[in-house]
Design a protein around this motif. Structure first.
Motif, short mmCIF file in Angstrom:
data_model
loop_
_atom_site.label_atom_id
_atom_site.label_comp_id
_atom_site.label_asym_id
_atom_site.label_seq_id
_atom_site.Cartn_x
_atom_site.Cartn_y
_atom_site.Cartn_z
N GLU A 92 0.79 -1.29 0.13
CA GLU A 92 0.06 -0.07 0.06
C GLU A 92 0.73 1.22 -0.03
OE1 GLU A 92 -2.74 0.62 3.16
OE2 GLU A 92 -3.54 2.43 2.34
N GLU A 93 1.95 1.16 0.73
CA GLU A 93 2.78 2.53 0.69
C GLU A 93 3.38 2.75 -0.60
OE1 GLU A 93 3.31 -0.25 2.54
OE2 GLU A 93 5.43 -0.57 2.75
N LEU A 94 3.67 1.51 -1.29
CA LEU A 94 4.06 2.21 -2.62
C LEU A 94 3.18 2.55 -3.22
CD1 LEU A 94 6.34 1.74 -5.07
CD2 LEU A 94 5.76 -0.39 -5.19
N TRP A 95 1.91 2.20 -3.34
CA TRP A 95 0.63 2.45 -4.28
C TRP A 95 0.54 4.03 -3.72
CZ3 TRP A 95 -1.20 -0.06 -8.09
CH2 TRP A 95 -2.41 0.15 -8.62
N GLU A 96 0.41 4.39 -2.52
CA GLU A 96 0.22 5.56 -2.17
C GLU A 96 1.32 6.59 -2.61
OE1 GLU A 96 -2.58 6.74 -0.71
OE2 GLU A 96 -3.36 4.95 -0.88
N ALA A 97 2.51 6.23 -2.76
CA ALA A 97 3.58 6.89 -3.33
C ALA A 97 3.42 7.39 -4.58
CB ALA A 97 4.99 6.37 -2.94
N VAL A 98 3.10 6.13 -5.37
CA VAL A 98 2.79 6.34 -6.88
C VAL A 98 1.52 7.28 -7.22
CG1 VAL A 98 2.26 5.22 -9.01
CG2 VAL A 98 3.85 4.30 -7.65
N LYS A 99 0.64 7.28 -6.47
CA LYS A 99 -0.42 8.03 -6.34
C LYS A 99 -0.05 9.47 -6.24
CE LYS A 99 -4.61 7.19 -4.21
NZ LYS A 99 -5.51 6.35 -3.54
N ARG A 100 0.58 9.63 -5.12
CA ARG A 100 0.93 11.05 -4.85
C ARG A 100 1.90 11.51 -6.10
NH1 ARG A 100 4.36 10.41 -0.37
NH2 ARG A 100 6.06 10.12 -1.91
N GLU A 101 2.71 10.76 -6.91
CA GLU A 101 3.76 11.32 -7.60
C GLU A 101 2.70 11.71 -8.83
OE1 GLU A 101 6.43 11.61 -5.39
OE2 GLU A 101 7.13 12.09 -7.21
N ASN A 102 1.82 10.92 -9.05
CA ASN A 102 1.04 11.05 -10.38
C ASN A 102 0.10 12.31 -10.30
OD1 ASN A 102 1.65 8.77 -11.60
ND2 ASN A 102 -0.49 7.71 -11.40
N ALA A 103 -0.33 12.59 -8.96
CA ALA A 103 -1.19 13.70 -8.61
C ALA A 103 -0.26 14.98 -8.75
CB ALA A 103 -1.84 13.84 -7.24
N GLU A 104 0.88 15.15 -8.31
CA GLU A 104 1.80 15.99 -8.36
C GLU A 104 2.16 16.38 -9.71
OE1 GLU A 104 4.72 16.27 -5.18
OE2 GLU A 104 3.48 15.88 -3.62
N GLY B 221 -6.63 2.77 -16.19
CA GLY B 221 -6.27 3.98 -15.67
C GLY B 221 -5.04 4.54 -15.58
N LEU B 222 -4.47 5.50 -14.72
CA LEU B 222 -3.21 5.66 -14.12
C LEU B 222 -3.69 5.71 -12.80
CD1 LEU B 222 -1.90 8.73 -15.98
CD2 LEU B 222 -1.51 6.28 -16.18
N ILE B 223 -2.36 5.16 -11.90
CA ILE B 223 -2.64 4.83 -10.71
C ILE B 223 -3.28 6.17 -9.81
CG2 ILE B 223 -1.41 4.37 -8.57
CD1 ILE B 223 0.18 2.37 -10.54
N GLY B 224 -4.30 6.00 -9.27
CA GLY B 224 -4.89 7.18 -8.44
C GLY B 224 -5.57 8.36 -9.43
N LEU B 225 -5.43 8.09 -10.71
CA LEU B 225 -6.05 9.39 -11.39
C LEU B 225 -7.20 8.64 -12.18
CD1 LEU B 225 -2.66 11.09 -12.70
CD2 LEU B 225 -4.56 11.86 -10.72
N GLY B 226 -7.29 7.24 -12.47
CA GLY B 226 -8.23 6.77 -13.34
C GLY B 226 -8.00 7.14 -14.72
N GLY B 227 -9.23 7.70 -15.36
CA GLY B 227 -8.97 7.80 -16.84
C GLY B 227 -9.00 6.66 -17.71
#
Lengths: 63, 147
Positions: free
Chosen positions: A33-45, B26-32
């Protein structure tokens, strides 16, 4: 058991660490999960950037 | 057939059908589920991976190897199965770029590259050693110059 085909087992307990085994169909990704969360954060940023945030940077020449 | 999109970043865009990339997961956490690669400047290292479902969603990506010549992508059996790509060399590989005020502080995510092959794209978890989630874009190129 998660759903009908994901099995989680405690493999080993030693001291204060626990090893878990996860048995899931291959098409289901199993990730920490911590890796998943880290990737989510990088994508969002990454997605917060606008065109003006990118300087003109050519690709480095092939070496 | 073409597709039009009113991008919040780039205004009206016309995307050719063959440029549409399906992202089943999608993309991780972003979907699409559909994206395209937008080249705004042929001479730039950066390309935009732009959602075709959300006009506000786009992220800069770049090719890893010009910056990290020794970069490796290794997929677990499960990940290969999920994306239907057994050899990452069969796919185009992109990494997400996190912009910063100074280019020295730009970072890329080598742990979760985006593999695109035959109109399909997946963001995967790379099992290779030395593939951080966040590493300075220019650190690999700089290290290479010392060799």
């Amino acid at each position: 058991m998660i759903g009908s085909d994901v099995v989680i087992q405690v493999v080993e307990i030693s001291g204060n660490s626990v090893r878990l085994g996860i048995d899931a169909p291959r098409e289901i990704g199993v990730y920490r999960e911590e890796l998943w969360e880290a990737v989510k954060r990088e994508n969002a940023e990454a997605a917060s950037a606008g065109p003006a945030d990118l300087p003109k940077l050519p690709l480095p020449p092939k070496r | 057939m073409e597709l039009t999109l009113q991008s919040t970043r780039f205004g009206a865009l016309t995307i050719a059908a063959e440029s549409v990339i399906e992202f089943p997961d999608g993309l991780i956490g972003l979907g699409g589920s559909r994206y395209t690669l937008l080249t705004r400047d042929e001479d730039s290292a950066f390309v935009w991976l732009h959602s075709l479902d959300d006009p506000e969603l786009a992220l800069p990506v770049t090719q890893p190897w010009p910056f990290f010549p020794d970069y490796e992508v290794r997929l677990s059996d499960g990940e290969s199965e999920r994306v239907g790509i057994t050899d990452p060399a069969m796919a185009d590989v992109w990494v997400t770029v996190r912009a910063a005020p100074a280019i020295e502080d730009f970072t890329v995510n080598l742990r979760a590259p985006i593999l695109i092959s035959e109109g399909r794209g997946y963001q995967v978890i790379n099992e290779a050693d030395d593939a951080p989630v966040r590493v300075e874009l220019l650190s690999g190129a700089a290290a290479g110059e010392d060799h």
